[in-house]
Design a protein around this motif. Structure first.
Motif, PDB file in Angstrom:
ATOM      1  N   THR A  27      68.689 -17.626  32.969  1.00  0.00           N
ATOM      2  CA  THR A  27      67.522 -17.190  32.214  1.00  0.00           C
ATOM      3  C   THR A  27      67.645 -15.715  31.870  1.00  0.00           C
ATOM      4  OG1 THR A  27      66.359 -16.730  34.250  1.00  0.00           O
ATOM      5  CG2 THR A  27      65.952 -18.864  33.240  1.00  0.00           C
TER       6      THR A  27
ATOM      7  N   VAL B  71      67.609 -27.373  28.666  1.00  0.00           N
ATOM      8  CA  VAL B  71      66.581 -27.037  29.656  1.00  0.00           C
ATOM      9  C   VAL B  71      66.077 -25.615  29.482  1.00  0.00           C
ATOM     10  CG1 VAL B  71      67.324 -28.699  31.388  1.00  0.00           C
ATOM     11  CG2 VAL B  71      68.394 -26.471  31.307  1.00  0.00           C
ATOM     12  N   ASP B  73      63.943 -24.144  27.478  1.00  0.00           N
ATOM     13  CA  ASP B  73      62.498 -23.969  27.368  1.00  0.00           C
ATOM     14  C   ASP B  73      61.819 -24.148  28.714  1.00  0.00           C
ATOM     15  OD1 ASP B  73      62.704 -23.415  24.772  1.00  0.00           O
ATOM     16  OD2 ASP B  73      61.499 -25.089  24.034  1.00  0.00           O
ATOM     17  N   TRP B  74      62.288 -25.135  29.466  1.00  0.00           N
ATOM     18  CA  TRP B  74      61.652 -25.377  30.771  1.00  0.00           C
ATOM     19  C   TRP B  74      61.910 -24.220  31.718  1.00  0.00           C
ATOM     20  CZ3 TRP B  74      63.752 -31.034  30.724  1.00  0.00           C
ATOM     21  CH2 TRP B  74      62.948 -31.787  29.856  1.00  0.00           C
ATOM     22  N   TRP B  77      59.472 -21.683  30.825  1.00  0.00           N
ATOM     23  CA  TRP B  77      58.124 -22.028  31.298  1.00  0.00           C
ATOM     24  C   TRP B  77      57.998 -21.691  32.776  1.00  0.00           C
ATOM     25  CZ3 TRP B  77      56.785 -27.545  29.041  1.00  0.00           C
ATOM     26  CH2 TRP B  77      56.781 -27.456  27.641  1.00  0.00           C
ATOM     27  N   ALA B  78      59.066 -21.979  33.516  1.00  0.00           N
ATOM     28  CA  ALA B  78      59.020 -21.729  34.945  1.00  0.00           C
ATOM     29  C   ALA B  78      58.779 -20.255  35.224  1.00  0.00           C
ATOM     30  CB  ALA B  78      60.318 -22.181  35.595  1.00  0.00           C
ATOM     31  N   ASP B  82      55.768 -18.679  27.376  1.00  0.00           N
ATOM     32  CA  ASP B  82      55.517 -19.797  26.475  1.00  0.00           C
ATOM     33  C   ASP B  82      56.556 -19.793  25.369  1.00  0.00           C
ATOM     34  OD1 ASP B  82      53.435 -20.964  27.740  1.00  0.00           O
ATOM     35  OD2 ASP B  82      51.938 -19.641  26.820  1.00  0.00           O
ATOM     36  N   TYR B 105      64.461 -30.671  18.369  1.00  0.00           N
ATOM     37  CA  TYR B 105      63.321 -31.407  18.900  1.00  0.00           C
ATOM     38  C   TYR B 105      62.770 -32.445  17.929  1.00  0.00           C
ATOM     39  CZ  TYR B 105      63.279 -27.849  22.515  1.00  0.00           C
ATOM     40  OH  TYR B 105      63.627 -27.040  23.549  1.00  0.00           O
ATOM     41  N   ARG B 189      60.563 -32.132  23.841  1.00  0.00           N
ATOM     42  CA  ARG B 189      61.621 -31.487  24.633  1.00  0.00           C
ATOM     43  C   ARG B 189      62.264 -32.502  25.581  1.00  0.00           C
ATOM     44  NH1 ARG B 189      57.508 -28.031  24.017  1.00  0.00           N
ATOM     45  NH2 ARG B 189      57.974 -25.999  23.116  1.00  0.00           N
ATOM     46  N   LEU B 190      61.419 -33.332  26.178  1.00  0.00           N
ATOM     47  CA  LEU B 190      61.932 -34.370  27.060  1.00  0.00           C
ATOM     48  C   LEU B 190      62.819 -35.333  26.276  1.00  0.00           C
ATOM     49  CD1 LEU B 190      61.614 -35.444  29.991  1.00  0.00           C
ATOM     50  CD2 LEU B 190      59.956 -37.027  29.067  1.00  0.00           C
TER      51      LEU B 190
ATOM     52  N   ASN C  15      50.490 -35.616  28.961  1.00  0.00           N
ATOM     53  CA  ASN C  15      51.303 -35.233  30.114  1.00  0.00           C
ATOM     54  C   ASN C  15      50.930 -36.055  31.331  1.00  0.00           C
ATOM     55  OD1 ASN C  15      52.473 -33.304  28.570  1.00  0.00           O
ATOM     56  ND2 ASN C  15      51.363 -31.588  29.466  1.00  0.00           N
ATOM     57  N   GLY C 179      49.925 -27.105  34.941  1.00  0.00           N
ATOM     58  CA  GLY C 179      51.047 -26.849  35.854  1.00  0.00           C
ATOM     59  C   GLY C 179      50.656 -27.116  37.298  1.00  0.00           C
TER      60      GLY C 179
END
Lengths: 123, 646, 213, 347
Positions: A27, B71, B73-74, B77-78, B82, B105, B189-190, C15, C179
């Motif tokens: 990242t 991955v 984007d995820w 997010w983590a 955004d 996407y 995304r998934l 979700n 989340g």
């Protein structure tokens, strides 16, 4: 027996750590991220108050939820203890009844399974 | 270099780095603990480092997914960042083509990625088949050594299944959002993740062939798979990741179908393909876990010695020790609990395509819409109760054979409903024989062979004779071709103009059909014939004395004709059609939602919300309207609502 | 370059449905392990000798009961954290998440050390052969079930730490905290699986002692 | 066309197509029955064949029904040149749907009942059964006759007309095999750790083959054993011969048979060609061997015995340790001696 230690304790910890470090590094080196990361750091720098604006208004709901939580926890604890002692009877069917009861408690109260069918957000 | 910037290339680099990292990690930890680097000093090459190779294979996939960017984007997010949801070329200055080699996407891009990868895999599997069919053309030929032969048939089986799964994924990803009037899937995304994890999975399957191969067939039964060469581990891993893709993809399909339908589209106004995709998704979502788990169990039996399927030592009824007690039959139950419903998940979308195409080309309503839709669900549900019919001779308890025989035969009922309803649809139509329609009709005829050869395998007494002979091979190939390959080709020809805006060459399309269908009949009937004359399944060669050389030769020749006809299709679609006629928005005069927007479709398929006001297949009813575009937004083109008939 | 814009509420509903479908799928995975357990163990289960540490005599059965209790308690705190963030109490949220993580770690270590690696020799605890994965079907199934579950606990812990970090930065509000909700139901799901696994491994069936142990 | 004419022409088409279906159905059923059948040689095969012929009749009828119906529709309702417009508008017919759900359901259920009855017939225990223990291993077969006292035979001899109860097993460290004699029409897997059984009553004298029917590895293709069904008198003579002592020449001949029937041939050739999985047997006896552990030795009888029973103790350099280690269970002492005699003859 070193094998055991290696495979089941050392390896998962090392691998898990390596994955986390690797993901973190990735990242960092991902292009176009520097600005976003800086913005995130700035947002963090701004002090976050311990409570949100609606804290006081929502106090009754918190209290109600806490009561429910405690009751469910006590119920689960009770069922687990009953399960533990009834195991001596050797009745698999009885065990399954208890399992299903526990599962229902968790799914309904903790996992809010009903929310899946809810169309309006009830927050 | 622009090529180096492509996600696919970066993914492969990431994968290789991941592999080396995983391998070094395990070997390094061993050396640190003062153990020898090799597990088994009797073996040579990679096989001596099997656990390290397995861990490296997992890291290969992780590295690939990070490298390709599936991955990213995820991960953001983590960390609380955004990410915008991009629809369109992501890297400025790259061509439209580059989208297909990067994480994208848009469900339309992902659908085509699925389909193309599927076709590629089918091509690899088909080529393998051509090679070993040469050996089987005549008795007692031996130019492919037995171990290589076993690896090839095993790889043919699983690579073809992977290709079919990808083809199914392609059809449902591309078509379901279009058909229900949504602009994308529920979790784009998934969706991209689910596609991309197939690529390293397929690569592992192919690599498995060269790191020792495996001799178990696609079924991978232990104890054979527990003793097989190293390649079997990458076979397990490859299937595991392709299965993961199935699970995530089907989850997406279900949520999309349940929550994103256009206003007015009740469940029984959905195009019937959506029903079959939905039924498929239910199977994929649940049953796939079982094949993943069963392969995982053999995998850990090999590297950690966990004896799930190792019968050595006392059986469990005399448990006074903790050793032994494994049971190979357990694997078969778990394996077939997925792998039989899997057959239905291969064919249901295909049958949906047939039901979708017949009304358009016969210009008639689908006969018994609700019955067809419900028969898909019935097949999916009954499909969960029949798995043990693959094990009639396995040593399974005798009293279980009868109930499984009954449930197996029951599948014939909903399948029959489909056949008769198709005939009802055709009756009284104005049938037009364009290439997609030909393939749909060919599919019916081929699936008929597959279906009719099924009941003798369902009744135990005849199954005792026929199972694991070439009869099964014939039955299975007819089912797969009729249920998947033919409808898939029909779908390719049918939606090709929609996707590209160009028309394929009709004459070559017809040639493809007229080469492929008779050849397939010969191949399938030939396989069934030799199976009834002593030809076992999965043997590298057969005795002269069986006197089936001529039939085998015909099967091989027919196989090659099919192969060539597919090459003709590739030439038609990928080369000729570039300069083909402009297709227009609705070349087939279909009532479907997606045909009411221009071809090729805009990035957001439906800028104006489509509102469903009628029945999907009301051809021939004057004034009947299926869809209107929301009045608030400007109409896309004149006659935004369509009428069936004249 | 148009975005498919959906409201947070709409996307959250999707979700939620997706997550529950994921649980449905996972329950087939865990169900498969239970099938393996009943197929291979039948009406038996491995039973280990009681443990004597110094003056303490610990029945072997007590340890699984203890780690089960810890996991149930962690679920309670997870629920508390979710309720807190949904009702604007960030402080309780942070604390509860950390407590959940702590209990999750205790559970994990309980499995890793007491389940997998612990044995007493002359009253001393040593890491080593308790029951090993190579001990026939008993070892295989025991390690398979607890291992697959532990894998989910580890991933749950990672998710917990992530939402704790995001919560610290003020990312969640009573209106937008998917989340936290996702992490919470995932954690409860891990608990739910253990509700099925605990009796299957430790309570149901006749305990069989290993010969020579 | 108005609705009335349609109805009338539908009825006409329906009558024509029904007649066509009937004709083609008869032709295809007769045709399917006329396809030459693989020879059969057991009473179980009679039941299986009967059920299969019944299936063929249904297949022939349904094939004609769907295909003739479809082709007829495609011809009659094709779009003619210059014709525009849509087909007739009807959306379904619940009565028809129920009919073609219920009738197949009844057919299917009756097949289920027939299937259960035939299954009972095929697997039923008979009086006066002879037990044969079958052991499968990679890649060969071994037959024990506990009642006759014949052990570890490599070919299967059966007296005609006598019900046989096969007790099947695969060795614990081996893989799954399947016992299949195509002429007997029945098969059964042999699963390590799970004993299985199969019942056959051979009713035609002749020579057949057991073929392994479950993929079991490199030698699967050649995992065959000869089956001979003979008269009771010949069978008794064979039993007597099996129990008698044998000469070295006879031993060597037996060894030659074993080389093929036990699957040795899959890895060890006798032609001297290099490149096999295991060493060639030609010129093996008396030669100097280099072992993987660096030592060497002469290939005498003792060495050959070790190599057969526990090859990994004295692995020859350059070869992988892939030879099964279970030949002590699989081969009788006499058979090991026979193999050694055979290797001695390969100069």
């Amino acid at each position: 027996m070193e094998h055991l230690f290696l495979v089941f304790i050392a390896l998962p910890l090392v691998v898990g750590g390596a994955v986390l470090v690797g993901a973190w590094l990735l990242t960092k080196i991902m292009p176009g991220d520097a600005a976003a990361a800086k913005a995130a750091a700035a947002a963090q720098a701004a002090a976050i108050p311990a409570h949100g604006p609606d804290y006081a208004r929502l106090t009754p709901r918190r209290k109600a939820a806490l009561r429910t939580g405690i009751v469910v926890l006590l119920g689960l604890a009770l069922l687990t203890i009953v399960e533990f002692f009834l195991a001596a009877l050797g009745s698999t069917a009885l065990m399954f009844v208890i399992i299903i009861l526990k599962a229902a408690l968790i799914m309904y109260f903790f996992m809010h399974i009903a929310a899946v069918w809810r169309t309006e957000e009830a927050h | 270099m622009r090529v180096l910037k492509l996600g696919l290339v970066q993914g492969v680099f990431g994968g290789i780095l991941g592999w080396l990292f995983g391998f070094a990690l395990v070997i390094g930890s061993r050396l640190l603990l003062g153990l020898p680097a090799q597990w088994n000093p009797n073996l040579t090459g990679l096989a001596a480092y099997e656990p390290a190779v397995v861990v490296a294979g997992i890291f290969f996939v992780v590295g690939f997914m990070i490298g390709v960017g599936a991955v990213s984007d995820w991960l953001k997010w983590a960390r609380g960042i955004d990410t915008p949801f991009n629809h369109g070329a992501r890297i400025p200055g790259t061509s439209e083509l580059a989208r297909y080699f990067n994480v994208d996407y848009s469900h339309k891009v992902i659908g085509i990625q699925y389909a193309i990868t599927g076709v590629l895999l089918l091509g690899v599997g088909g080529t393998l088949a051509m090679i070993f069919r040469l050996q089987l053309a005549q008795p007692e030929l031996n130019f492919v050594p037995p171990d290589v032969f076993n690896t090839m048939i095993s790889a043919h089986g699983m690579i073809m299944i992977g290709g079919i799964l990808l083809g199914v994924g392609g059809m449902s990803n591309y078509l379901v959002p279009l058909m229900i009037g949504a602009n994308d899937m529920a979790f784009p995304r998934l969706n991209a993740f689910a596609y991309w994890i197939n690529v390293p999975g397929a690569l592992l399957l192919c690599v498995a062939m060269v790191i020792g191969g495996w001799n178990t067939g696609w079924t991978g039964y232990p104890p054979l798979s527990a003793q097989a060469p190293l390649g079997v581990q990458y076979f397990f891993l490859g299937v595991f990741f392709i299965g993961l893709s199935s699970i995530l993809g089907s989850l997406n399909i279900i949520v999309t179908t349940m929550t994103m339908r256009s206003p007015g589209m009740s469940l029984f106004r959905m195009p019937v393909f959506v029903w079959s995709a939905f039924a498929t998704a239910i199977i994929q979502l649940t049953a796939t876990q079982f094949i993943g788990l069963s392969f995982l169990m053999v995998l850990v039996q090999r590297i950690l010695g966990m004896g799930f399927f190792d019968p050595g030592g006392p059986v469990w009824s005399e448990v006074d020790k903790w050793a032994g007690g494994g049971n190979p039959i357990l694997f078969q139950h778990m394996f077939w609990f997925y792998s039989h419903p899997a057959v239905y998940l291969f064919v249901l979308p295909g049958l949906g395509i047939i039901s979708e195409l017949l009304p358009v080309f016969a210009r008639k309503p689908l006969f018994g819409y609700k019955w067809i839709a419900m028969s898909s669900m019935a097949i999916a549900l009954v499909g969960f109760l029949v798995w043990a019919h693959h094990m009639f001779v396995s040593g399974m308890s005798n009293y279980l054979r009868v109930p499984f025989m009954m449930s197996t035969l029951l599948v014939a009922v909903p399948t029959g409903v489909k056949f008769f309803s198709w005939l009802g649809t055709l009756w009284g139509g104005r049938i037009e024989f364009k290439t997609p329609m030909l393939f749909a009709l060919g599919a019916i005829s081929v699936f008929l062979i597959g279906g009719l050869t099924g009941p003798p395998l369902g009744t135990v007494a005849t199954d005792l004779n026929l199972t694991d002979t070439y009869y099964v091979v014939g039955h299975f190939h007819a089912t797969m071709f009729g249920g998947f390959i033919f409808p898939f080709l029909a779908a390719l020809y049918y939606w090709f103009p929609k996707a590209t805006g160009r028309m394929y060459n009709e004459r070559l399309g017809q040639l493809h059909f007229w080469l492929m269908t008779p050849a397939f009949w010969v191949m399938s009937l030939g396989q069934i014939f030799v199976g009834m004359h002593g030809m076992r399944r999965r043997i590298a060669t057969y005795e002269v004395g069986l006197d089936i050389g001529t039939a085998q030769m015909m099967v091989t020749i027919a196989g090659f004709v099919i192969f060539i006809s597919v090459l003709i299709m590739m030439f038609n679609l990928f080369v000729l059609a570039r300069r083909g006629q402009r297709a227009g928005a609705n070349p087939w005069r279909s009532r479907g939602l997606e045909w009411q927007v221009p071809s090729p479709m805009p990035e957001m398929t439906y800028p104006a919300t489509p509102v469903v006001v009628g029945e999907p297949y009301d051809y021939g009813k004057p004034g009947s309207i299926y869809v209107q575009f929301a009045p608030a937004a400007p109409a896309l083109h004149t006659g935004a609502s369509i009428t069936g008939g004249d | 370059m148009t975005a498919v814009a959906e409201s947070y509420q709409v996307q959250t509903r999707r979700n939620r449905m997706g997550f529950w479908l994921f649980f449905l799928s996972e329950s087939f995975l865990f169900g498969g392990l239970l099938v393996a357990r009943y197929y291979l163990w039948g009406n038996t289960r491995p039973s280990m000798e009681d443990t004597v540490i110094g003056p303490l005599h610990i029945s072997y059965q007590v340890i699984p009961l203890m780690i089960t209790a810890v996991l149930l308690l962690s679920s309670f705190f997870m629920n508390r954290a979710e309720v807190a963030i949904a009702n604007d109490d960030r402080k309780t949220f942070s604390r509860s998440i950390l407590l959940t993580v702590l209990m999750g770690l205790i559970f994990l270590l309980g499995v890793l050390i007491f389940e997998w690696g612990w044995k007493t020799v002359d009253g001393q605890i040593v890491l080593g052969r308790h029951i090993s994965p190579t001990d026939g079907v008993f070892g295989a199934v025991l390690y398979g079930m607890t291992g697959m579950h532990a894998l989910h606990v580890v991933s749950g812990l990672v998710l917990l730490m992530l939402v704790w970090n995001l919560g610290r930065k003020g990312h969640f509000s009573p209106e937008k905290h998917w989340g936290v909700e996702a992490t919470a139901i995932y954690w409860h799901y891990v608990d739910l699986v253990w509700v099925f696994f605990y009796p299957a491994i430790y309570l149901i069936g006749v305990g069989v002692h290993a010969a020579g142990h | 066309m108005d609705q009335g004419t349609h109805r009338r022409s539908y009825r006409r088409h329906f009558i024509i197509v029904s007649i066509l279906v009937a004709i083609v159905a008869v032709i295809s059923i007769v045709g399917l029955w006329a396809v030459p059948e693989f020879p059969s040689a057991s009473t179980q095969a009679i039941t299986v064949n009967w059920l299969f012929d019944l299936h063929l009749a249904v297949i022939g009828f349904l094939f004609a029904l769907v295909m003739v119906f479809m082709l007829y529709i495609l011809f009659v309702f094709r779009r003619r040149a210059g014709e525009e417009g849509d087909g007739d508008h009807f959306e379904g017919n619940t009565k028809l749907e129920i009919i073609w759900t219920v009738i197949p359901l009844i057919v299917v259920l009756s097949f289920g009942v027939i299937g259960a009855v035939t299954l009972r017939d095929v697997t039923a225990a008979q009086e006066n059964e002879m037990t044969v223990n079958v052991t499968a291993f990679s890649f060969g077969w071994q037959f024990d006759y506990p009642e006759q006292g014949v052990e570890k035979a490599t070919t299967l001899k059966l007296p005609v007309g006598r019900p046989v109860h096969f007790k099947l097993k695969s060795l614990d460290q081996d893989v799954i095999h399947s016992f299949y004699v195509a002429e007997f029409r029945v098969k059964q897997d042999l699963v390590p750790g799970v004993p299985t059984e199969l019942r056959v009553t051979p009713n035609v004298e002749g020579a057949y083959r057991v073929r392994c029917n479950e993929l079991c590895g490199t030698g699967h293709t050649n995992m065959l054993a000869d089956v001979t069904v003979v008269s009771q008198a010949d069978f008794d003579a064979w039993v007597a011969e099996q129990k008698a002592a044998v000469s070295p020449e006879r031993l060597a001949a037996m060894g030659q048979e074993l080389h093929a029937s036990q699957g040795c041939i899959a890895c060890h050739n006798v032609t001297g060609e290099p490149g096999g999985v295991g060493p060639t047997w030609k010129g093996l006896y008396g030669s100097e061997r280099q072992f993987a552990d660096g030592t060497s030795g002469v290939a005498d009888e003792e060495y050959l015995r070790t190599s057969i029973l526990a090859s990994q103790e004295r692995l020859v350099a350059g070869y992988a340790a892939v030879m099964p280690q279970n030949y002590a269970d699989v081969l009788s002492d006499q058979q090991v001696a026979a193999l050694i005699e055979y290797i001695k003859t390969l100069k």
